[in-house]
Design a protein around this motif. Structure first.
Motif, PDB file in Angstrom:
ATOM      1  N   GLN A  58      45.638  39.319  53.186  1.00  0.00           N
ATOM      2  CA  GLN A  58      46.103  40.455  52.389  1.00  0.00           C
ATOM      3  C   GLN A  58      45.272  40.655  51.122  1.00  0.00           C
ATOM      4  N   SER A  59      44.733  39.562  50.590  1.00  0.00           N
ATOM      5  CA  SER A  59      44.090  39.631  49.273  1.00  0.00           C
ATOM      6  C   SER A  59      42.573  39.686  49.318  1.00  0.00           C
ATOM      7  N   THR A  60      41.985  39.624  50.507  1.00  0.00           N
ATOM      8  CA  THR A  60      40.525  39.644  50.602  1.00  0.00           C
ATOM      9  C   THR A  60      39.950  40.866  49.883  1.00  0.00           C
ATOM     10  N   GLY A  61      39.021  40.603  48.987  1.00  0.00           N
ATOM     11  CA  GLY A  61      38.380  41.696  48.249  1.00  0.00           C
ATOM     12  C   GLY A  61      38.815  41.802  46.808  1.00  0.00           C
ATOM     13  N   ILE A  62      39.952  41.160  46.458  1.00  0.00           N
ATOM     14  CA  ILE A  62      40.365  41.238  45.057  1.00  0.00           C
ATOM     15  C   ILE A  62      39.646  40.161  44.259  1.00  0.00           C
ATOM     16  N   GLN A  63      39.724  40.263  42.942  1.00  0.00           N
ATOM     17  CA  GLN A  63      39.097  39.287  42.073  1.00  0.00           C
ATOM     18  C   GLN A  63      39.716  37.915  42.334  1.00  0.00           C
ATOM     19  N   THR A  64      38.888  36.884  42.367  1.00  0.00           N
ATOM     20  CA  THR A  64      39.338  35.532  42.685  1.00  0.00           C
ATOM     21  C   THR A  64      40.466  35.074  41.778  1.00  0.00           C
ATOM     22  N   ILE A  65      40.440  35.468  40.508  1.00  0.00           N
ATOM     23  CA  ILE A  65      41.450  34.983  39.579  1.00  0.00           C
ATOM     24  C   ILE A  65      42.854  35.394  40.009  1.00  0.00           C
ATOM     25  N   TYR A  66      42.992  36.551  40.659  1.00  0.00           N
ATOM     26  CA  TYR A  66      44.314  36.974  41.115  1.00  0.00           C
ATOM     27  C   TYR A  66      44.790  36.097  42.282  1.00  0.00           C
ATOM     28  N   GLN A  67      43.857  35.668  43.128  1.00  0.00           N
ATOM     29  CA  GLN A  67      44.221  34.752  44.205  1.00  0.00           C
ATOM     30  C   GLN A  67      44.667  33.409  43.632  1.00  0.00           C
ATOM     31  N   MET A  68      43.994  32.983  42.573  1.00  0.00           N
ATOM     32  CA  MET A  68      44.354  31.716  41.947  1.00  0.00           C
ATOM     33  C   MET A  68      45.664  31.832  41.165  1.00  0.00           C
ATOM     34  N   ARG A  69      45.975  33.015  40.685  1.00  0.00           N
ATOM     35  CA  ARG A  69      47.276  33.237  40.032  1.00  0.00           C
ATOM     36  C   ARG A  69      48.391  33.068  41.067  1.00  0.00           C
ATOM     37  N   TRP A  70      48.163  33.615  42.262  1.00  0.00           N
ATOM     38  CA  TRP A  70      49.134  33.432  43.350  1.00  0.00           C
ATOM     39  C   TRP A  70      49.288  31.947  43.665  1.00  0.00           C
ATOM     40  N   SER A 142      32.140  43.955  42.750  1.00  0.00           N
ATOM     41  CA  SER A 142      32.511  42.724  43.454  1.00  0.00           C
ATOM     42  C   SER A 142      33.564  41.943  42.702  1.00  0.00           C
ATOM     43  N   GLY A 143      34.391  41.205  43.441  1.00  0.00           N
ATOM     44  CA  GLY A 143      35.382  40.325  42.833  1.00  0.00           C
ATOM     45  C   GLY A 143      34.790  38.987  42.440  1.00  0.00           C
ATOM     46  N   THR A 144      33.525  38.758  42.797  1.00  0.00           N
ATOM     47  CA  THR A 144      32.814  37.537  42.417  1.00  0.00           C
ATOM     48  C   THR A 144      32.346  37.664  40.967  1.00  0.00           C
ATOM     49  N   ASP A 145      32.232  36.543  40.263  1.00  0.00           N
ATOM     50  CA  ASP A 145      31.831  36.563  38.853  1.00  0.00           C
ATOM     51  C   ASP A 145      30.523  37.326  38.660  1.00  0.00           C
ATOM     52  N   HIS A 146      30.469  38.126  37.606  1.00  0.00           N
ATOM     53  CA  HIS A 146      29.355  39.041  37.374  1.00  0.00           C
ATOM     54  C   HIS A 146      27.965  38.382  37.400  1.00  0.00           C
ATOM     55  N   PRO A 147      27.755  37.295  36.661  1.00  0.00           N
ATOM     56  CA  PRO A 147      26.404  36.704  36.667  1.00  0.00           C
ATOM     57  C   PRO A 147      25.965  36.268  38.071  1.00  0.00           C
ATOM     58  N   ASP A 148      26.908  35.785  38.870  1.00  0.00           N
ATOM     59  CA  ASP A 148      26.585  35.331  40.222  1.00  0.00           C
ATOM     60  C   ASP A 148      26.208  36.494  41.128  1.00  0.00           C
ATOM     61  N   GLU A 164      24.107  50.389  38.876  1.00  0.00           N
ATOM     62  CA  GLU A 164      24.923  49.443  38.105  1.00  0.00           C
ATOM     63  C   GLU A 164      25.555  48.428  39.059  1.00  0.00           C
ATOM     64  N   ILE A 165      25.581  47.178  38.617  1.00  0.00           N
ATOM     65  CA  ILE A 165      26.243  46.106  39.352  1.00  0.00           C
ATOM     66  C   ILE A 165      27.349  45.568  38.474  1.00  0.00           C
ATOM     67  N   VAL A 166      28.565  45.552  38.994  1.00  0.00           N
ATOM     68  CA  VAL A 166      29.709  45.099  38.212  1.00  0.00           C
ATOM     69  C   VAL A 166      30.463  44.022  38.999  1.00  0.00           C
ATOM     70  N   GLY A 167      30.421  42.810  38.473  1.00  0.00           N
ATOM     71  CA  GLY A 167      31.200  41.731  39.047  1.00  0.00           C
ATOM     72  C   GLY A 167      32.409  41.457  38.187  1.00  0.00           C
ATOM     73  N   ALA A 168      33.171  40.451  38.575  1.00  0.00           N
ATOM     74  CA  ALA A 168      34.342  40.084  37.778  1.00  0.00           C
ATOM     75  C   ALA A 168      33.890  39.562  36.425  1.00  0.00           C
ATOM     76  N   PRO A 169      34.462  40.080  35.332  1.00  0.00           N
ATOM     77  CA  PRO A 169      34.085  39.591  34.000  1.00  0.00           C
ATOM     78  C   PRO A 169      34.523  38.146  33.827  1.00  0.00           C
ATOM     79  N   VAL A 170      33.611  37.304  33.360  1.00  0.00           N
ATOM     80  CA  VAL A 170      33.916  35.888  33.202  1.00  0.00           C
ATOM     81  C   VAL A 170      35.015  35.705  32.153  1.00  0.00           C
ATOM     82  N   GLY A 171      36.063  35.002  32.546  1.00  0.00           N
ATOM     83  CA  GLY A 171      37.156  34.727  31.607  1.00  0.00           C
ATOM     84  C   GLY A 171      38.163  35.837  31.441  1.00  0.00           C
ATOM     85  N   LYS A 172      38.033  36.910  32.240  1.00  0.00           N
ATOM     86  CA  LYS A 172      38.979  38.018  32.152  1.00  0.00           C
ATOM     87  C   LYS A 172      39.529  38.359  33.534  1.00  0.00           C
ATOM     88  N   ALA A 173      40.778  38.756  33.568  1.00  0.00           N
ATOM     89  CA  ALA A 173      41.390  39.213  34.816  1.00  0.00           C
ATOM     90  C   ALA A 173      41.336  40.732  34.827  1.00  0.00           C
TER      91      ALA A 173
END
Length: 260
Positions: A58-70, A142-148, A164-173
């Motif tokens: 169900q969660s594939t594609g969302i930012q990893t931090i939300y999966q870890m919150r679950w 991407s839901g993967t961390d931006h620098p990666d 533009e490339i936008v990944g998950a902001p490090v340290g932010k949900a």
């Protein structure tokens, strides 16, 4: 005149297979964290395994931090493991395990020990290059961390095609995919029907449909890098994808869907 002006791509599983198999790392992490080493009955173990599989699907594609919150909430609710970490600690451990595999691949790509084409969905490089040359504005979210994401796009040879490339902001949900679409609407003044979203997860498909855009599904087989993955296909159909393919080898058909 091209109706679609901007195309938003997901990265992992849509263009890149560098992180293929991430589920094989997340599943045991979740299972170990939830049980805390407690011996479960066969029935409990089967139920937990299914619960984890269902959530990941169900969660594939969302930012990893939300999966870890679950995960953090599930650990607390299950009550088996008395050591409950916060979502950022779980994410750090997941990233550590995942990057053991990914970093080796990226390092070897940088020195030319591996070939980028072996970690791209077939036809992806030619497709994004063609869209860039035609004049589409390309964005990667991407839901993967931006620098990666930036580094991986660079070693795979596709970074230069994206505005533009936008990944998950490090340290932010914060959902990078939602942010890219919101910026296209609000800051660049694009209408929904001027935007196409391409991805292998239901999150980007749902977001694309929500803004009135064209949502094209990529039901990729990340191991073969070509052909339809039926599990992803069902997921994308349920999300309302306007069209689904397994790779980008059918270039003319993709261009037709984008109004070229």
């Amino acid at each position: 005149m091209i109706r679609i002006k901007a195309v938003v791509f997901d990265f992992d599983g849509t263009i890149s297979t560098l992180r293929a198999g991430w589920e094989d790392i997340m599943i045991p992490l979740m299972k170990d964290s939830i049980t805390g080493g407690v011996q479960l009955s066969k029935e409990q173990e089967a139920q937990l395994h299914q619960q984890i599989l269902t959530y990941i699907d169900q969660s594939t594609g969302i930012q990893t931090i939300y999966q870890m919150r679950w995960l953090a909430e599930t650990v607390q609710n299950a009550g088996w493991n008395q050591e409950i970490l916060d979502e950022w600690e779980y994410k750090a451990e997941y990233n550590r395990r995942l990057l053991e595999r990914v970093k080796e691949r990226v390092d070897r790509l940088e020195i030319g020990d591996l070939r980028a084409e072996n970690f791209l969905i077939q036809g992806a490089a030619e497709f994004v290059k063609t869209l860039h040359e035609i004049g589409f504005e390309l964005y990667m979210a991407s839901g993967t961390d931006h620098p990666d994401v930036v580094r991986e796009a660079e070693v795979l040879g596709v970074k230069q095609y994206f505005k533009e490339i936008v990944g998950a902001p490090v340290g932010k949900a914060e959902c990078s995919k939602e942010k890219v679409l919101r910026d296209l609407m609000e800051e660049k003044g694009l209408a929904g029907n001027e935007v196409a979203v391409i991805g292998d997860g239901k999150v980007e498909i749902l977001l694309g449909k929500e803004v009135g855009g064209l949502a094209l599904g990529l039901a990729s087989d990340e191991e073969k890098r070509t052909g339809i993955n039926p599990v992803k296909e069902r997921r994308l159909q349920a999300a309302g994808a306007d069209w689904i393919s397994g790779d980008f080898l059918n270039l003319n058909e993709w261009l037709e869907k984008l109004g070229v």
